[in-house]
Scaffold this active site. Structure first.
Site, PDB file in Angstrom:
ATOM      1  N   PHE A  27      34.494  38.473  35.251  1.00  0.00           N
ATOM      2  CA  PHE A  27      33.053  38.180  35.242  1.00  0.00           C
ATOM      3  C   PHE A  27      32.623  37.223  36.350  1.00  0.00           C
ATOM      4  O   PHE A  27      31.442  37.121  36.644  1.00  0.00           O
ATOM      5  CB  PHE A  27      32.659  37.581  33.872  1.00  0.00           C
ATOM      6  CG  PHE A  27      33.020  36.117  33.743  1.00  0.00           C
ATOM      7  CD1 PHE A  27      32.194  35.131  34.272  1.00  0.00           C
ATOM      8  CD2 PHE A  27      34.203  35.708  33.124  1.00  0.00           C
ATOM      9  CE1 PHE A  27      32.519  33.781  34.179  1.00  0.00           C
ATOM     10  CE2 PHE A  27      34.551  34.367  33.037  1.00  0.00           C
ATOM     11  CZ  PHE A  27      33.694  33.401  33.570  1.00  0.00           C
ATOM     12  N   LYS A  80      35.973  49.634  36.956  1.00  0.00           N
ATOM     13  CA  LYS A  80      35.483  49.111  35.679  1.00  0.00           C
ATOM     14  C   LYS A  80      34.999  47.695  35.893  1.00  0.00           C
ATOM     15  O   LYS A  80      35.788  46.765  36.013  1.00  0.00           O
ATOM     16  CB  LYS A  80      36.551  49.143  34.591  1.00  0.00           C
ATOM     17  CG  LYS A  80      35.870  49.029  33.231  1.00  0.00           C
ATOM     18  CD  LYS A  80      36.562  48.231  32.171  1.00  0.00           C
ATOM     19  CE  LYS A  80      36.750  46.789  32.284  1.00  0.00           C
ATOM     20  NZ  LYS A  80      35.623  45.944  31.822  1.00  0.00           N
ATOM     21  N   GLU A  83      32.460  43.631  31.596  1.00  0.00           N
ATOM     22  CA  GLU A  83      31.449  43.997  30.595  1.00  0.00           C
ATOM     23  C   GLU A  83      30.380  42.910  30.478  1.00  0.00           C
ATOM     24  O   GLU A  83      29.330  43.119  29.902  1.00  0.00           O
ATOM     25  CB  GLU A  83      32.115  44.249  29.236  1.00  0.00           C
ATOM     26  CG  GLU A  83      32.798  43.056  28.561  1.00  0.00           C
ATOM     27  CD  GLU A  83      34.220  42.782  29.092  1.00  0.00           C
ATOM     28  OE1 GLU A  83      34.593  43.357  30.136  1.00  0.00           O
ATOM     29  OE2 GLU A  83      34.933  41.995  28.434  1.00  0.00           O
ATOM     30  N   LYS A  84      30.664  41.716  31.049  1.00  0.00           N
ATOM     31  CA  LYS A  84      29.710  40.611  30.917  1.00  0.00           C
ATOM     32  C   LYS A  84      28.612  40.648  31.975  1.00  0.00           C
ATOM     33  O   LYS A  84      27.540  40.101  31.775  1.00  0.00           O
ATOM     34  CB  LYS A  84      30.460  39.281  30.984  1.00  0.00           C
ATOM     35  CG  LYS A  84      31.508  39.148  29.883  1.00  0.00           C
ATOM     36  CD  LYS A  84      32.001  37.719  29.760  1.00  0.00           C
ATOM     37  CE  LYS A  84      32.891  37.557  28.538  1.00  0.00           C
ATOM     38  NZ  LYS A  84      34.263  38.038  28.776  1.00  0.00           N
ATOM     39  N   SER A 123      42.196  37.182  33.851  1.00  0.00           N
ATOM     40  CA  SER A 123      43.075  36.203  33.203  1.00  0.00           C
ATOM     41  C   SER A 123      44.521  36.694  33.151  1.00  0.00           C
ATOM     42  O   SER A 123      44.791  37.889  33.286  1.00  0.00           O
ATOM     43  CB  SER A 123      42.579  35.959  31.782  1.00  0.00           C
ATOM     44  OG  SER A 123      42.730  37.157  31.038  1.00  0.00           O
ATOM     45  N   CYS A 129      38.338  31.031  40.526  1.00  0.00           N
ATOM     46  CA  CYS A 129      39.790  30.984  40.447  1.00  0.00           C
ATOM     47  C   CYS A 129      40.338  30.003  41.474  1.00  0.00           C
ATOM     48  O   CYS A 129      41.484  29.589  41.384  1.00  0.00           O
ATOM     49  CB  CYS A 129      40.377  32.360  40.669  1.00  0.00           C
ATOM     50  SG  CYS A 129      39.959  32.984  42.281  1.00  0.00           S
ATOM     51  N   GLU A 140      44.163  26.622  31.952  1.00  0.00           N
ATOM     52  CA  GLU A 140      43.068  26.740  32.916  1.00  0.00           C
ATOM     53  C   GLU A 140      41.772  26.492  32.143  1.00  0.00           C
ATOM     54  O   GLU A 140      41.477  27.222  31.199  1.00  0.00           O
ATOM     55  CB  GLU A 140      43.067  28.156  33.515  1.00  0.00           C
ATOM     56  CG  GLU A 140      41.960  28.399  34.509  1.00  0.00           C
ATOM     57  CD  GLU A 140      41.940  29.856  35.032  1.00  0.00           C
ATOM     58  OE1 GLU A 140      42.253  30.777  34.270  1.00  0.00           O
ATOM     59  OE2 GLU A 140      41.604  30.035  36.211  1.00  0.00           O
TER      60      GLU A 140
HETATM   61  P1  NAD Z   1      39.495  38.581  31.606  1.00  0.00           P
HETATM   62  O1  NAD Z   1      40.942  38.765  31.798  1.00  0.00           O
HETATM   63  O2  NAD Z   1      39.000  38.183  30.265  1.00  0.00           O
HETATM   64  O3  NAD Z   1      38.737  39.955  31.963  1.00  0.00           O
HETATM   65  C1  NAD Z   1      39.020  40.645  33.161  1.00  0.00           C
HETATM   66  C2  NAD Z   1      38.938  42.147  32.911  1.00  0.00           C
HETATM   67  O4  NAD Z   1      39.992  42.548  32.030  1.00  0.00           O
HETATM   68  C3  NAD Z   1      37.637  42.580  32.268  1.00  0.00           C
HETATM   69  O5  NAD Z   1      37.196  43.744  32.912  1.00  0.00           O
HETATM   70  C4  NAD Z   1      38.013  42.830  30.801  1.00  0.00           C
HETATM   71  O6  NAD Z   1      37.251  43.846  30.228  1.00  0.00           O
HETATM   72  C5  NAD Z   1      39.478  43.206  30.890  1.00  0.00           C
HETATM   73  N1  NAD Z   1      40.264  42.735  29.724  1.00  0.00           N
HETATM   74  C6  NAD Z   1      40.190  41.509  29.127  1.00  0.00           C
HETATM   75  N2  NAD Z   1      41.098  41.411  28.138  1.00  0.00           N
HETATM   76  C7  NAD Z   1      41.767  42.581  28.106  1.00  0.00           C
HETATM   77  C8  NAD Z   1      42.841  43.087  27.298  1.00  0.00           C
HETATM   78  N3  NAD Z   1      43.384  42.374  26.329  1.00  0.00           N
HETATM   79  N4  NAD Z   1      43.275  44.331  27.548  1.00  0.00           N
HETATM   80  C9  NAD Z   1      42.741  45.093  28.514  1.00  0.00           C
HETATM   81  N5  NAD Z   1      41.721  44.648  29.309  1.00  0.00           N
HETATM   82  C10 NAD Z   1      41.244  43.415  29.114  1.00  0.00           C
HETATM   83  O7  NAD Z   1      39.012  37.568  32.722  1.00  0.00           O
HETATM   84  P2  NAD Z   1      37.560  36.927  32.935  1.00  0.00           P
HETATM   85  O8  NAD Z   1      37.321  35.921  31.874  1.00  0.00           O
HETATM   86  O9  NAD Z   1      36.550  37.966  33.158  1.00  0.00           O
HETATM   87  O10 NAD Z   1      37.781  36.186  34.336  1.00  0.00           O
HETATM   88  C11 NAD Z   1      38.256  34.856  34.446  1.00  0.00           C
HETATM   89  C12 NAD Z   1      39.706  34.806  34.860  1.00  0.00           C
HETATM   90  O11 NAD Z   1      39.877  35.515  36.075  1.00  0.00           O
HETATM   91  C13 NAD Z   1      40.215  33.408  35.138  1.00  0.00           C
HETATM   92  O12 NAD Z   1      41.514  33.270  34.621  1.00  0.00           O
HETATM   93  C14 NAD Z   1      40.246  33.338  36.667  1.00  0.00           C
HETATM   94  O13 NAD Z   1      41.153  32.406  37.213  1.00  0.00           O
HETATM   95  C15 NAD Z   1      40.634  34.725  36.997  1.00  0.00           C
HETATM   96  N6  NAD Z   1      40.273  35.064  38.364  1.00  0.00           N
HETATM   97  C16 NAD Z   1      41.286  35.131  39.297  1.00  0.00           C
HETATM   98  C17 NAD Z   1      40.993  35.408  40.602  1.00  0.00           C
HETATM   99  C18 NAD Z   1      42.073  35.484  41.626  1.00  0.00           C
HETATM  100  O14 NAD Z   1      41.824  36.028  42.689  1.00  0.00           O
HETATM  101  N7  NAD Z   1      43.264  34.975  41.348  1.00  0.00           N
HETATM  102  C19 NAD Z   1      39.666  35.635  40.987  1.00  0.00           C
HETATM  103  C20 NAD Z   1      38.668  35.572  40.014  1.00  0.00           C
HETATM  104  C21 NAD Z   1      38.998  35.295  38.711  1.00  0.00           C
END
Ligand code: NAD
Length: 519
Positions: A172, A196, A199-200, A249, A304, A404
């Site tokens: 998101f 994809k 969703e947020k 994440s 991140c 984090e």
């Molecule tokens: P998230 O993992 O909750 O969601 C990311 C995606 O994964 C979404 O599209 C979601 O629908 C999907 N998803 C979530 N849980 C899932 C599951 N159990 N099974 C299958 N799909 C699932 O992450 P977020 O809260 O949207 O983003 C924040 C995180 O992203 C932080 O940890 C941040 O550090 C990380 N991030 C990393 C970078 C990088 O380049 N390293 C860049 C941006 C964000």
């Protein structure tokens, strides 16, 4: 009273449908070049984090619709793969122009759905735009190699061919930049794509897809599905999808990494972080303070590459008053308000989690220098706001250090020496980024050599490399072999093939069954 959602916006955008009266607009799917309304029964609301107003809702894409999106990408592949790279580049040239012309609209959508300030949202789009600019040079980036006469009359060359259907799963926090890390590189290499969005906050990805098609991307080259875990699992399992890019994440990322790799796909996962800065006593005071404030609290800490932990060699005492003063001066408000420095965090759950982690720090010996948990923002009383928060005397056994936080919380630690500070950072499981602030070249050089982090800053707080390099997080912040964008990004989205050819007047007369060697 204002309507809880704007039907005017829905009427104007091809990617939204008006729902029945008094229901929010519905975000469409993109399948085979058409924005279509999903037949799903289940939806997730997209909520403005400054107001709790429901902006729109996304469908949990059905299995049939997912199949149709992958099929559209598969059917578009042969034609797109055979389209000259110069033509594919020209689509990106036009795409970058259209993104530039729509920066304000994109930024406004990001602020509405994600919460960050308009200026910061503009940067979100701009850092993605740079990847599109980079993709405009794909002819050179994808170039192979050639060695003439490796043996008598024999030449060998390598080419990089597209893989087929690739997929991207987005977080998101950067609704424009991260989709733009993924599909422009993939499609300019000749692949087709299923995206994809989070969703947020799916709006920016939808607007970008609309612009990409206006730029001339043929039908089916880019498709969009919505949803959460089920559609992600479908992506991991699908036999027609060859590669998966994920940013988000660690929980989701490691699940996706193992599930999609087990199904034989290439996977690149950029994941969570805990980025530290070391501050040496010889650092330039004013520049260092500004860097810590900007990188600690910018985007409400939801980057991140946020600098969430400052390790002061010799202790933080002499820095604390000034840090508190500058952090207290930041304006917390709706991202739509002109002078806002930080907007809300993404959800009520995110706010609760941040506040709990701060409390656990306080309960276990951290000293709270600035507490933003109870902030109330006039006119936006329902927003998920957390003001800048600073904890001092943090030690590496605390929950707030190990997790984090992903909020506007800066942790202050102390170290006896540069070596001691480097040890603290190297013991942390994450390896996204680390910075040092010093005027000593010798110390900076020691740091760049000994530090175990993928992206190193020297007097620079957020060292996110431009797209001709790659995003090089390491340790638990990355899973896979080939990083996002840069040379590695092109390698990720292509299969290398080496060709050895013999053209000679009179090939060898005698049969030899021994291993061929250079003749
Ligand atoms: P998230 O993992 O909750 O969601 C990311 C995606 O994964 C979404 O599209 C979601 O629908 C999907 N998803 C979530 N849980 C899932 C599951 N159990 N099974 C299958 N799909 C699932 O992450 P977020 O809260 O949207 O983003 C924040 C995180 O992203 C932080 O940890 C941040 O550090 C990380 N991030 C990393 C970078 C990088 O380049 N390293 C860049 C941006 C964000």
């Amino acid at each position: 009273a204002m309507a809880p959602f704007s039907t005017a916006a829905a009427a104007a955008a091809a990617w939204l449908s008006n729902g029945p009266a008094s229901t929010p607009p519905r975000v469409r799917l993109l399948i085979g070049g058409e924005f279509v309304e999903s037949r799903a029964d289940e939806h997730v609301d997209v909520t403005n984090p400054a107001t709790q107003e429901v902006v729109s809702r996304i469908p949990l894409t059905t299995a049939d619709e997912f199949r149709a999106a992958v099929d559209a990408a598969r059917s578009a592949f042969p034609g797109w793969r055979n389209t000259p790279v110069t033509t594919r580049q020209r689509v990106m040239f036009k795409f970058q122009e259209l993104i530039r012309a729509n920066m304000d609209k994109l930024a406004e959508n990001i602020t509405t759905e994600q919460g960050k300030t308009l200026k910061d949202a503009w940067g979100d789009v701009f850092r993605g735009l740079e990847v599109v600019e980079h993709a405009c040079g794909m002819g050179t980036l994808q170039m192979g190699e050639y060695v003439s006469n490796v043996s008598n009359g024999i030449d060998t060359f390598s080419i990089r061919e597209p893989l087929g259907v690739c997929a991207g799963i987005c977080p998101f926090n950067f609704p424009a930049m991260i989709p733009l890390w993924m599909f422009p590189i993939a499609v300019t290499c000749g692949n087709t794509f299923v995206l994809k969005p989070s969703e947020k906050d799916p709006g920016a990805a939808m607007m970008l897809a609309e612009l990409a098609m206006e730029a001339g991307l043929p039908k089916g080259v880019l498709n969009i599905v919505h949803g959460t875990n089920d559609v992600v699992n479908n992506i991991c399992d699908d036999e027609d999808i060859k590669a998966v890019s994920f940013v988000g994440s660690n929980t989701a990322g490691m699940h996706i990494y193992s599930r999609a790799s087990a199904a034989g796909k290439r996977v690149q996962c950029n994941m969570g972080a805990k980025n530290h800065a070391i501050i040496l006593p010889d650092a330039d005071r004013d520049a260092t303070l500004n860097a810590l404030i900007a990188a600690g609290f910018g985007a409400a800490g939801q980057r991140c590459m946020a600098l969430s932990t400052a390790v002061f060699v010799g202790g933080s005492e002499s820095w604390e008053d000034e840090l508190v003063k500058r952090a207290s001066g930041l304006v917390v408000n709706s991202g739509m308000i002109n002078d806002a420095d930080l907007g809300p965090v993404i959800s009520r759950q995110a706010k609760d989690r941040i506040c709990k982690l701060v409390q656990s720090g306080v309960d276990n010996g951290a000293r709270i220098l600035l507490d933003g948990r109870d902030i109330v923002v006039p006119h936006f009383e329902d927003g998920n706001f957390v003001g800048p928060t600073i904890l001092a005397d943090v030690t590496s056994d605390l929950e707030c250090y190990k997790e984090e936080i992903f909020g506007p919380v800066l942790l202050l630690m102390k170290a006896e020496s540069l070596d001691d500070a480097i040890q603290i950072i190297n013991r942390n499981k994450y390896g996204n980024g680390a910075s040092i602030f010093t005027t000593s070249g010798v110390s900076a050089r020691k740091f760049q050599t000994d530090i175990e982090a993928g992206q190193v800053g020297i007097n620079v707080p957020i060292p996110v490399p431009l797209p001709f390099f790659s995003f090089t997080g390491s340790k638990a912040s990355f899973a896979g072999d080939l990083n996002f964008y840069g040379k590695a990004g092109v390698q990720f989205f292509t299969q290398i093939k080496t060709i050895t050819q013999q053209w000679k007047e009179s090939p060898a007369q005698r049969v030899s069954l021994s291993m061929p060697t250079s003749q």
